[in-house]
Scaffold this motif. Sequence first.
Motif, PDB file in Angstrom:
ATOM      1  N   ARG A  57       1.864  25.324  10.115  1.00 45.29           N
ATOM      2  CA  ARG A  57       2.899  24.478   9.444  1.00 45.29           C
ATOM      3  C   ARG A  57       2.823  23.050  10.466  1.00 45.29           C
ATOM      4  O   ARG A  57       4.280  21.772  10.048  1.00 45.29           O
ATOM      5  N   PHE A  58       1.199  22.109  10.738  1.00 47.98           N
ATOM      6  CA  PHE A  58       1.078  20.694  10.771  1.00 47.98           C
ATOM      7  C   PHE A  58       0.971  20.621   8.750  1.00 47.98           C
ATOM      8  O   PHE A  58      -0.038  21.017   8.619  1.00 47.98           O
ATOM      9  N   ARG A  59       2.287  19.414   9.143  1.00 48.83           N
ATOM     10  CA  ARG A  59       1.223  18.659   7.979  1.00 48.83           C
ATOM     11  C   ARG A  59       1.573  17.568   8.877  1.00 48.83           C
ATOM     12  O   ARG A  59       2.151  16.457   8.540  1.00 48.83           O
ATOM     13  N   CYS A  60       0.251  16.673   7.746  1.00 53.66           N
ATOM     14  CA  CYS A  60      -0.014  14.970   7.397  1.00 53.66           C
ATOM     15  C   CYS A  60      -0.809  14.246   6.482  1.00 53.66           C
ATOM     16  O   CYS A  60      -1.506  14.622   5.589  1.00 53.66           O
ATOM     17  N   ILE A  61       0.068  13.349   6.419  1.00 54.22           N
ATOM     18  CA  ILE A  61      -0.715  12.259   4.865  1.00 54.22           C
ATOM     19  C   ILE A  61      -1.238  11.195   5.709  1.00 54.22           C
ATOM     20  O   ILE A  61      -0.779  10.376   6.645  1.00 54.22           O
ATOM     21  N   VAL A  62      -2.276  10.763   5.731  1.00 52.78           N
ATOM     22  CA  VAL A  62      -3.097   9.266   5.971  1.00 52.78           C
ATOM     23  C   VAL A  62      -3.437   8.672   4.382  1.00 52.78           C
ATOM     24  O   VAL A  62      -3.900   8.840   3.973  1.00 52.78           O
ATOM     25  N   VAL A  63      -2.860   7.476   4.822  1.00 51.52           N
ATOM     26  CA  VAL A  63      -3.063   6.475   3.704  1.00 51.52           C
ATOM     27  C   VAL A  63      -3.683   5.634   4.228  1.00 51.52           C
ATOM     28  O   VAL A  63      -3.518   5.223   5.659  1.00 51.52           O
ATOM     29  N   ASP A  64      -4.501   5.043   3.313  1.00 51.60           N
ATOM     30  CA  ASP A  64      -5.722   3.952   3.322  1.00 51.60           C
ATOM     31  C   ASP A  64      -4.718   2.924   4.537  1.00 51.60           C
ATOM     32  O   ASP A  64      -3.997   2.446   2.915  1.00 51.60           O
ATOM     33  N   GLU A  71       0.198  -0.678  -3.299  1.00 58.10           N
ATOM     34  CA  GLU A  71      -0.291   0.464  -3.292  1.00 58.10           C
ATOM     35  C   GLU A  71      -1.089   1.787  -1.961  1.00 58.10           C
ATOM     36  O   GLU A  71      -0.916   2.880  -2.566  1.00 58.10           O
ATOM     37  N   LYS A  72      -0.383   1.691  -1.331  1.00 57.00           N
ATOM     38  CA  LYS A  72       0.509   2.391   0.414  1.00 57.00           C
ATOM     39  C   LYS A  72       1.338   3.102  -0.423  1.00 57.00           C
ATOM     40  O   LYS A  72       0.568   4.572  -0.502  1.00 57.00           O
ATOM     41  N   ARG A  73       2.207   2.799  -0.944  1.00 59.35           N
ATOM     42  CA  ARG A  73       3.312   3.680  -1.692  1.00 59.35           C
ATOM     43  C   ARG A  73       2.818   4.487  -2.697  1.00 59.35           C
ATOM     44  O   ARG A  73       2.999   5.372  -1.956  1.00 59.35           O
ATOM     45  N   LYS A  74       1.615   3.736  -3.255  1.00 58.06           N
ATOM     46  CA  LYS A  74       1.394   4.820  -4.574  1.00 58.06           C
ATOM     47  C   LYS A  74       0.653   5.864  -3.402  1.00 58.06           C
ATOM     48  O   LYS A  74       0.295   6.739  -3.748  1.00 58.06           O
ATOM     49  N   ALA A  75       0.117   5.873  -3.012  1.00 61.33           N
ATOM     50  CA  ALA A  75      -1.519   6.733  -2.671  1.00 61.33           C
ATOM     51  C   ALA A  75      -0.337   7.533  -1.643  1.00 61.33           C
ATOM     52  O   ALA A  75      -0.320   8.852  -1.633  1.00 61.33           O
ATOM     53  N   PHE A  76       1.347   7.027  -0.919  1.00 63.08           N
ATOM     54  CA  PHE A  76       1.576   8.286   0.220  1.00 63.08           C
ATOM     55  C   PHE A  76       2.428   9.189  -1.366  1.00 63.08           C
ATOM     56  O   PHE A  76       2.446  10.189  -0.813  1.00 63.08           O
ATOM     57  N   PHE A  77       3.165   9.164  -1.978  1.00 64.66           N
ATOM     58  CA  PHE A  77       4.192  10.195  -3.029  1.00 64.66           C
ATOM     59  C   PHE A  77       2.903  10.252  -3.881  1.00 64.66           C
ATOM     60  O   PHE A  77       3.384  11.980  -3.879  1.00 64.66           O
ATOM     61  N   HIS A  78       1.177   9.914  -4.546  1.00 66.93           N
ATOM     62  CA  HIS A  78       0.238  10.782  -4.726  1.00 66.93           C
ATOM     63  C   HIS A  78      -0.163  12.220  -3.923  1.00 66.93           C
ATOM     64  O   HIS A  78       0.040  13.503  -4.067  1.00 66.93           O
ATOM     65  N   GLU A  79       0.186  11.944  -2.190  1.00 68.47           N
ATOM     66  CA  GLU A  79      -0.131  13.259  -1.166  1.00 68.47           C
ATOM     67  C   GLU A  79       0.722  13.525  -0.074  1.00 68.47           C
ATOM     68  O   GLU A  79       0.203  14.706  -0.617  1.00 68.47           O
ATOM     69  N   LEU A  80       1.875  13.068  -0.994  1.00 74.29           N
ATOM     70  CA  LEU A  80       3.123  13.607  -1.062  1.00 74.29           C
ATOM     71  C   LEU A  80       3.186  15.253  -2.062  1.00 74.29           C
ATOM     72  O   LEU A  80       3.832  16.093  -1.501  1.00 74.29           O
ATOM     73  N   ALA A 105       0.214  15.360  -9.737  1.00 78.75           N
ATOM     74  CA  ALA A 105       0.139  14.287  -8.639  1.00 78.75           C
ATOM     75  C   ALA A 105       0.140  12.713  -9.198  1.00 78.75           C
ATOM     76  O   ALA A 105       1.026  12.152  -8.430  1.00 78.75           O
ATOM     77  N   ASN A 106      -0.703  13.074 -10.223  1.00 74.07           N
ATOM     78  CA  ASN A 106      -0.360  11.188 -11.329  1.00 74.07           C
ATOM     79  C   ASN A 106       0.819  10.970 -12.313  1.00 74.07           C
ATOM     80  O   ASN A 106       1.725   9.930 -11.864  1.00 74.07           O
ATOM     81  N   HIS A 107       1.408  12.183 -12.225  1.00 72.28           N
ATOM     82  CA  HIS A 107       2.902  12.517 -13.211  1.00 72.28           C
ATOM     83  C   HIS A 107       3.840  11.874 -11.511  1.00 72.28           C
ATOM     84  O   HIS A 107       5.010  11.349 -12.075  1.00 72.28           O
ATOM     85  N   PHE A 108       3.869  12.582 -10.797  1.00 70.73           N
ATOM     86  CA  PHE A 108       4.610  12.981  -9.607  1.00 70.73           C
ATOM     87  C   PHE A 108       4.602  12.132  -9.031  1.00 70.73           C
ATOM     88  O   PHE A 108       5.630  10.811  -8.241  1.00 70.73           O
ATOM     89  N   THR A 109       3.995  10.783  -8.754  1.00 73.35           N
ATOM     90  CA  THR A 109       3.718   9.188  -8.528  1.00 73.35           C
ATOM     91  C   THR A 109       4.755   8.414  -8.976  1.00 73.35           C
ATOM     92  O   THR A 109       5.102   7.529  -8.602  1.00 73.35           O
ATOM     93  N   LYS A 110       4.272   8.216 -10.370  1.00 71.04           N
ATOM     94  CA  LYS A 110       5.005   7.509 -11.439  1.00 71.04           C
ATOM     95  C   LYS A 110       7.217   7.813 -11.042  1.00 71.04           C
ATOM     96  O   LYS A 110       6.858   6.741 -11.082  1.00 71.04           O
TER      97      LYS A 110
END
Length: 171
Positions: A57-64, A71-80, A105-110
């Motif tokens: 149940r543990f879920r984590c996103i680490v953004v560079d 670019e952090k927003r883009k990375a977040f959406f991709h990992e989300l 994930a690339n489409h989702f990000t847009k």
Amino acid sequence: MELRRYYTTALEDWVTKFYTRLNIFYPCQIDPSFIARKMNIFLREKPFPSTHQVVGRFRCIVVDSRLSKEEKRKAFFHELCHILRHVGIQSMMPEAFRELQERDANHFTKYAAIPFHMLRFIDWHEPYIVEHMSNMFKVTPELCEERLTQIRNRILVKQSSNETKISTFQR
């Protein structure tokens, strides 16, 4: 641009429903911290390539942390997208399946960065539309260009499809 000629994809509809469930209706409400909190995802920044982790149940996103805010927003959406829509460990799956997940994930990000239900806030006659969108949605100009190209192409496909139907009907 005539948005009434635009048609959404199933993924775009999915993103709109996701945002609607979170009561996100305006560009200023698209906040990675808020989304992560609502989805019970730990969000961290570290100086290494962005990634996600799901263990039970543990879920984590680490953004560079070395990336720009946009670019952090883009990375977040991709990992989300990976967390919400994908299963499996990418390093252990067939390459074609991994590529499919990355494409999704690339489409989702847009779509998550500039969602369909918020296109109405864009001034389509704005001479500096890319800069306007970039400021409104807090994403890179490159991402805005990609989304605009996607929107224009979908409208053109719909328009040419309708013209083909009309010319076929007139024969």
